[in-house]
Motif scaffolding. Structure first.
Motif, PDB file in Angstrom:
ATOM      1  N   LYS A 602     -13.370   3.112  -6.656  1.00  0.00           N
ATOM      2  CA  LYS A 602     -13.085   4.545  -6.604  1.00  0.00           C
ATOM      3  C   LYS A 602     -12.672   4.961  -5.194  1.00  0.00           C
ATOM      4  CE  LYS A 602     -16.060   6.214 -10.379  1.00  0.00           C
ATOM      5  NZ  LYS A 602     -17.113   7.193 -10.751  1.00  0.00           N
ATOM      6  N   PHE A 603     -12.611   4.001  -4.285  1.00  0.00           N
ATOM      7  CA  PHE A 603     -12.334   4.302  -2.893  1.00  0.00           C
ATOM      8  C   PHE A 603     -10.940   4.900  -2.681  1.00  0.00           C
ATOM      9  CE2 PHE A 603     -15.232   0.508  -1.763  1.00  0.00           C
ATOM     10  CZ  PHE A 603     -16.355   1.318  -1.732  1.00  0.00           C
ATOM     11  N   TYR A 604     -10.877   5.877  -1.779  1.00  0.00           N
ATOM     12  CA  TYR A 604      -9.584   6.303  -1.242  1.00  0.00           C
ATOM     13  C   TYR A 604      -9.123   5.288  -0.190  1.00  0.00           C
ATOM     14  CZ  TYR A 604      -9.652  11.041  -3.256  1.00  0.00           C
ATOM     15  OH  TYR A 604      -9.622  12.115  -4.109  1.00  0.00           O
ATOM     16  N   GLY A 605     -10.075   4.662   0.469  1.00  0.00           N
ATOM     17  CA  GLY A 605      -9.749   3.646   1.454  1.00  0.00           C
ATOM     18  C   GLY A 605      -9.088   2.449   0.789  1.00  0.00           C
ATOM     19  N   GLN A 606      -8.191   1.788   1.532  1.00  0.00           N
ATOM     20  CA  GLN A 606      -7.413   0.695   0.964  1.00  0.00           C
ATOM     21  C   GLN A 606      -7.446  -0.536   1.860  1.00  0.00           C
ATOM     22  OE1 GLN A 606      -3.979   3.648   0.645  1.00  0.00           O
ATOM     23  NE2 GLN A 606      -3.491   2.238  -1.021  1.00  0.00           N
ATOM     24  N   ASP A 607      -7.192  -1.674   1.243  1.00  0.00           N
ATOM     25  CA  ASP A 607      -6.994  -2.920   1.982  1.00  0.00           C
ATOM     26  C   ASP A 607      -5.637  -2.824   2.670  1.00  0.00           C
ATOM     27  OD1 ASP A 607      -6.472  -5.484   2.883  1.00  0.00           O
ATOM     28  OD2 ASP A 607      -6.981  -6.478   0.997  1.00  0.00           O
ATOM     29  N   VAL A 608      -5.634  -2.800   3.985  1.00  0.00           N
ATOM     30  CA  VAL A 608      -4.381  -2.563   4.712  1.00  0.00           C
ATOM     31  C   VAL A 608      -3.425  -3.752   4.649  1.00  0.00           C
ATOM     32  CG1 VAL A 608      -5.490  -0.930   6.271  1.00  0.00           C
ATOM     33  CG2 VAL A 608      -5.306  -3.340   6.943  1.00  0.00           C
ATOM     34  N   PHE A 609      -3.893  -4.887   4.126  1.00  0.00           N
ATOM     35  CA  PHE A 609      -3.018  -6.057   4.011  1.00  0.00           C
ATOM     36  C   PHE A 609      -2.369  -6.174   2.629  1.00  0.00           C
ATOM     37  CE2 PHE A 609      -6.019  -7.360   7.417  1.00  0.00           C
ATOM     38  CZ  PHE A 609      -5.093  -7.398   8.451  1.00  0.00           C
ATOM     39  N   LYS A 610      -2.676  -5.236   1.733  1.00  0.00           N
ATOM     40  CA  LYS A 610      -2.022  -5.218   0.434  1.00  0.00           C
ATOM     41  C   LYS A 610      -0.593  -4.688   0.583  1.00  0.00           C
ATOM     42  CE  LYS A 610      -5.455  -6.436  -2.399  1.00  0.00           C
ATOM     43  NZ  LYS A 610      -5.402  -7.632  -3.274  1.00  0.00           N
ATOM     44  N   GLN A 611       0.301  -5.164  -0.267  1.00  0.00           N
ATOM     45  CA  GLN A 611       1.697  -4.759  -0.173  1.00  0.00           C
ATOM     46  C   GLN A 611       1.906  -3.277  -0.463  1.00  0.00           C
ATOM     47  OE1 GLN A 611       4.018  -7.334  -2.695  1.00  0.00           O
ATOM     48  NE2 GLN A 611       4.085  -8.990  -1.172  1.00  0.00           N
ATOM     49  N   ASP A 612       1.025  -2.694  -1.290  1.00  0.00           N
ATOM     50  CA  ASP A 612       1.213  -1.288  -1.649  1.00  0.00           C
ATOM     51  C   ASP A 612       0.496  -0.320  -0.696  1.00  0.00           C
ATOM     52  OD1 ASP A 612      -1.374  -1.825  -2.327  1.00  0.00           O
ATOM     53  OD2 ASP A 612      -1.194  -1.287  -4.443  1.00  0.00           O
ATOM     54  N   TYR A 613       0.009  -0.851   0.436  1.00  0.00           N
ATOM     55  CA  TYR A 613      -0.666   0.026   1.404  1.00  0.00           C
ATOM     56  C   TYR A 613       0.351   0.941   2.083  1.00  0.00           C
ATOM     57  CZ  TYR A 613      -2.973   1.722   5.597  1.00  0.00           C
ATOM     58  OH  TYR A 613      -3.466   2.544   6.594  1.00  0.00           O
ATOM     59  N   ASN A 614       0.046   2.242   2.078  1.00  0.00           N
ATOM     60  CA  ASN A 614       0.891   3.236   2.751  1.00  0.00           C
ATOM     61  C   ASN A 614       0.171   3.717   4.006  1.00  0.00           C
ATOM     62  OD1 ASN A 614       3.011   3.428   0.765  1.00  0.00           O
ATOM     63  ND2 ASN A 614       1.530   4.457  -0.567  1.00  0.00           N
ATOM     64  N   PRO A 615       0.675   3.385   5.205  1.00  0.00           N
ATOM     65  CA  PRO A 615      -0.030   3.762   6.438  1.00  0.00           C
ATOM     66  C   PRO A 615      -0.219   5.272   6.565  1.00  0.00           C
ATOM     67  CG  PRO A 615       1.661   2.131   6.892  1.00  0.00           C
ATOM     68  CD  PRO A 615       1.870   2.581   5.481  1.00  0.00           C
ATOM     69  N   ARG A 616      -1.422   5.697   6.817  1.00  0.00           N
ATOM     70  CA  ARG A 616      -1.800   7.092   7.041  1.00  0.00           C
ATOM     71  C   ARG A 616      -3.204   7.115   7.588  1.00  0.00           C
ATOM     72  NH1 ARG A 616      -5.315   5.281   4.984  1.00  0.00           N
ATOM     73  NH2 ARG A 616      -6.273   5.540   2.947  1.00  0.00           N
ATOM     74  N   ALA A 617      -3.618   8.228   8.123  1.00  0.00           N
ATOM     75  CA  ALA A 617      -4.982   8.361   8.630  1.00  0.00           C
ATOM     76  C   ALA A 617      -5.459   9.794   8.447  1.00  0.00           C
ATOM     77  CB  ALA A 617      -5.048   7.961  10.108  1.00  0.00           C
ATOM     78  N   PHE A 618      -6.787   9.936   8.395  1.00  0.00           N
ATOM     79  CA  PHE A 618      -7.420  11.245   8.232  1.00  0.00           C
ATOM     80  C   PHE A 618      -8.246  11.547   9.477  1.00  0.00           C
ATOM     81  CE2 PHE A 618      -7.009   9.133   4.165  1.00  0.00           C
ATOM     82  CZ  PHE A 618      -6.462  10.101   3.337  1.00  0.00           C
ATOM     83  N   ILE A 619      -8.089  12.746  10.020  1.00  0.00           N
ATOM     84  CA  ILE A 619      -8.948  13.199  11.117  1.00  0.00           C
ATOM     85  C   ILE A 619      -9.331  14.644  10.834  1.00  0.00           C
ATOM     86  CG2 ILE A 619      -7.989  11.606  12.823  1.00  0.00           C
ATOM     87  CD1 ILE A 619      -6.317  13.877  13.950  1.00  0.00           C
ATOM     88  N   ALA A 620     -10.558  15.023  11.164  1.00  0.00           N
ATOM     89  CA  ALA A 620     -11.000  16.366  10.774  1.00  0.00           C
ATOM     90  C   ALA A 620     -12.177  16.837  11.604  1.00  0.00           C
ATOM     91  CB  ALA A 620     -11.389  16.368   9.287  1.00  0.00           C
TER      92      ALA A 620
END
Length: 697
Positions: A602-620
């Motif tokens: 259910k994670f919003y977090g992703q494996d950054v080495f997967k091909q479908d990873y879209n680079p982005r970041a959250f700061i708040a």
């Protein structure tokens, strides 16, 4: 002249309050943390509108003073009314002292406070009734005490605002409200961090001198107490000004709208900011923020998480190779800004151990913390969800049985523990981690002989390192893999640690010392760990919880969210500098990817080495929600505000890593990124609100 005497206590205290606030603004204006230039118009707003706001705030604060002054009279002590009132007070005191009253239903210290208040009121009324020849002196003494308390609150608030600014670079906010809950820890932190005796003496001396002059200038009120008719006029005037104040204060706060965040903070009244933070401790996303139609929000989310269906983040993670059930040790380091490390350009040699193993690790050099508090960092690596508006999930009532890293590891047969050198009660950590299936090892688990050094935050990181080794040795004997999450404490004000460990004296109480000692303790931990039979079968994950400071020129200064993260597992994880833009919430899904875990996520977090990873970041922060993508920072805020900044690289202190960016306001906004931002935060809020982020059975 008569009118002036009637309001003299109010005028003198108000003038004192305004002077203190002008001095405070000036000190904060020139404070080293105030890293901004100001236009003449901004300076005018800071002082002129700031003073007007201060006046109206004082009007409301002084209502207790007027209540006291309005009840001053000689007529109530005349016979028979004086004896009648005294008898009523005496009977009331006997009643609350000897019988079960509504005060007892509240329990705790409420009955004691109630009895003490009524007892003191009865005693003082009796003295004024039966000692008429000393009535003037007694009344002057009571008036002096009242003024003293008001002056003390004003001075103490100014000192508190200064130290809060010194720590966070802002006026009171949500953190200040938090601190009221954990009074013992916060007071202990102040006691250990600052020279409290000179500080208290200074506050006391200023308060006494100010009280003396204000009482001297105001005691004419006592010499000729206003008549009942005059009091009614005063009461009506104060009520009218109070109504105006209730309207004016929020109206003036709306003028705190400069692009320069420091200008807004300096203009603001700290007490009103505290009130706002208290009122907004929980923010309803759907009330305060821009939203999309629910279907569109989840459709936007699906672009980021392609495997999801419907109103959910549930998606299947499938590995191409066999699962590897190595032990995992997650170490979250208190306040470790990226710019403390050599890789980001630091030349002070504050983190020699981390600098050394970064070159031997999978090093994530472009990773951003989700927030600026420990609970946000814990939330990010545990729940792997964007930071939602208001308080961290860790601190909320509905914080249990969530889909978490711990729940995934438990599904895989791991023992799961949270290790913390302090009392896990602080910041609601115990409730959160226990409620999500973690066993807890904290300061209460230590024997006296296991503690070589501690401060208000807990045992030093070396002692916790030894306890961690002991815990892991016991776990290894069970034959089951373990997942341990260790949160450090030593890099936190007051920055005290054992003597003769590093080349920065322990009594310096410096941030640099705190950083370097934690690095020293980590080296000690790894020196011991590598001797253990379980070491070669363990993946070590090291990441900061947040940066050391969060203040900057904009709402969300990016360099104040850049943190280091690395995965160290000699012989298993190949050293590499991963420069992909990523969030703190991506770290643990990436670790699970390295272990080839197959699971329903259910994670919003992703494996950054997967091909479908879209680079982005959250700061708040607790109310400004930021989303970084395509070199653009999008910020959504109450009340349905949206801002966008182009991220322009600035000259870097590091040869290989771009550290700082200018956040340049965009004239033409990118609506696609606004939709991305809203979708991320809206769906996260929706899932939490409707209990759809619970663990899988």
């Amino acid at each position: 002249m008569r009118i002036t005497k009637s309001i003299q206590p109010f005028l003198n205290l108000c003038i004192f309050y305004l002077i203190i606030n002008i001095l405070l603004r000036s000190v904060l204006f020139f404070h080293p943390i105030t890293q901004a230039g100001f236009s003449a118009f901004e300076i005018l707003k800071i002082y002129f509108l700031g003073c007007i706001s201060d006046f109206f705030v004082f009007v409301l604060m002084s209502s207790f003073l007027w209540l006291y002054l309005l009840f001053l009279s000689d007529s109530k002590y005349q016979k028979p009314w004086g004896y009648f009132i005294f008898g009523i007070l005496l009977l009331l005191l006997i009643y609350v002292s000897c019988f079960n009253t509504i005060l007892n239903e509240y329990g705790g210290v409420v009955p004691t406070i109630g009895i003490s208040f009524i007892g003191l009121k009865t005693l003082l009324f009796g003295l004024l009734l039966f000692l008429p020849s000393y009535r003037k002196q007694i009344r002057l003494a009571l008036f002096s005490v009242t003024v003293f308390l008001f002056v003390l609150i004003i001075v103490q608030n100014a000192v508190s605002e200064f130290f809060f600014w010194n720590e966070f670079g802002v006026k009171y906010n949500f953190i200040a409200v938090d601190y009221l809950v954990y009074t013992n820890t916060v007071i202990g932190n102040i006691m250990e961090s600052y020279p409290v005796i000179p500080l208290f003496l200074g506050v006391g001396l200023i308060t006494i001198l100010a009280t003396y002059f204000i009482v001297k200038k105001s005691k004419g009120y006592l010499d000729q107490i206003p008549s009942f008719k005059e009091k009614l006029v005063i009461l009506g005037t104060i009520a009218l000004i109070s109504i105006v104040s209730l309207i004016a204060i929020p109206a003036i706060s709306k003028t705190e709208n400069s692009q320069n965040v420091f200008a807004n903070e300096l203009q603001a009244n700290g007490i009103y900011r505290f009130y706002l933070a208290f009122q907004n401790s929980e923010l309803d996303y759907f009330k305060f923020y821009n939203t999309l139609p629910k279907e569109k929000a989840y459709a936007e989310l699906k672009k980021q998480l392609p495997g999801i269906t419907g109103e959910s983040t549930l998606h299947k993670i499938v590995a191409n190779q066999k699962e590897i059930h190595k032990n995992v040790v997650l170490i979250t380091i208190e306040s470790l800004s990226a710019d403390f490390m050599k890789a980001y350009g630091n030349q002070q040699n504050l983190t020699p151990f981390l600098d050394e193993i970064a070159g031997k690790s999978l090093f994530f050099s472009n990773l951003y913390a989700t927030g600026n508090r420990t609970v946000r960092g814990l939330e990010a690596v545990t729940l792997c969800i964007p930071p939602t508006a208001g308080e961290s999930i860790v601190k909320r009532a509905d914080n249990k049985n969530k889909f978490s890293t711990g729940s995934v590891f438990k599904q895989k047969g791991y023992n799961v523990k949270y290790l913390y050198g302090g009392d896990a009660f602080f910041d609601n950590m115990q409730d959160f981690f226990q409620g999500n299936g973690y066993d807890i090892i904290d300061k209460k688990s230590f024997k006296a002989e296991e503690i070589s050094f501690s401060n208000i935050w807990g045992v030093c990181d070396e002692d916790m390192a030894k306890k961690a080794i002991q815990t892991m040795n016991e776990e290894a004997k069970t034959g089951k893999p373990f997942f341990n999450h260790w949160m450090t404490v030593s890099n936190h004000r007051p920055f005290t640690y054992p003597e003769n460990k590093i080349d920065i004296p322990a009594d310096s109480k410096s941030r640099e010392g705190g950083v370097k000692y934690t690095d020293y303790a980590l080296r000690a931990f790894f020196n011991q760990a590598q001797k253990m039979p379980w070491f070669n079968n363990t993946v070590f994950v090291i990441v900061a919880d947040h940066c050391a400071s969060s203040s900057g020129k904009t709402e969300l200064p990016m360099e104040k969210y850049r943190i280091p993260a690395l995965i160290y597992a000699p012989g298993f994880v190949q050293p590499q500098n991963c420069t992909k833009l990523m969030s703190q919430i991506d770290l643990m899904p990436t670790v699970m990817g390295l272990l080839n875990f197959n699971y329903q996520s259910k994670f919003y977090g992703q494996d950054v080495f997967k091909q479908d990873y879209n680079p982005r970041a959250f700061i708040a922060t607790y109310q400004d929600l930021g989303f970084i993508k395509d070199s653009v920072l999008t910020i959504i805020s109450p009340v349905k505000k949206v801002k966008q900044f182009e991220l322009v690289p600035l000259p870097s202190t590091s040869e290989s890593i771009q550290v700082k960016y200018e956040e340049k306001p965009m004239k033409k906004m990118r609506t696609d990124l606004i939709s991305n931002t809203i979708a991320m935060y809206q769906t996260a809020s929706d899932l939490l609100k409707n209990k759809k982020y619970q663990k899988l059975n």
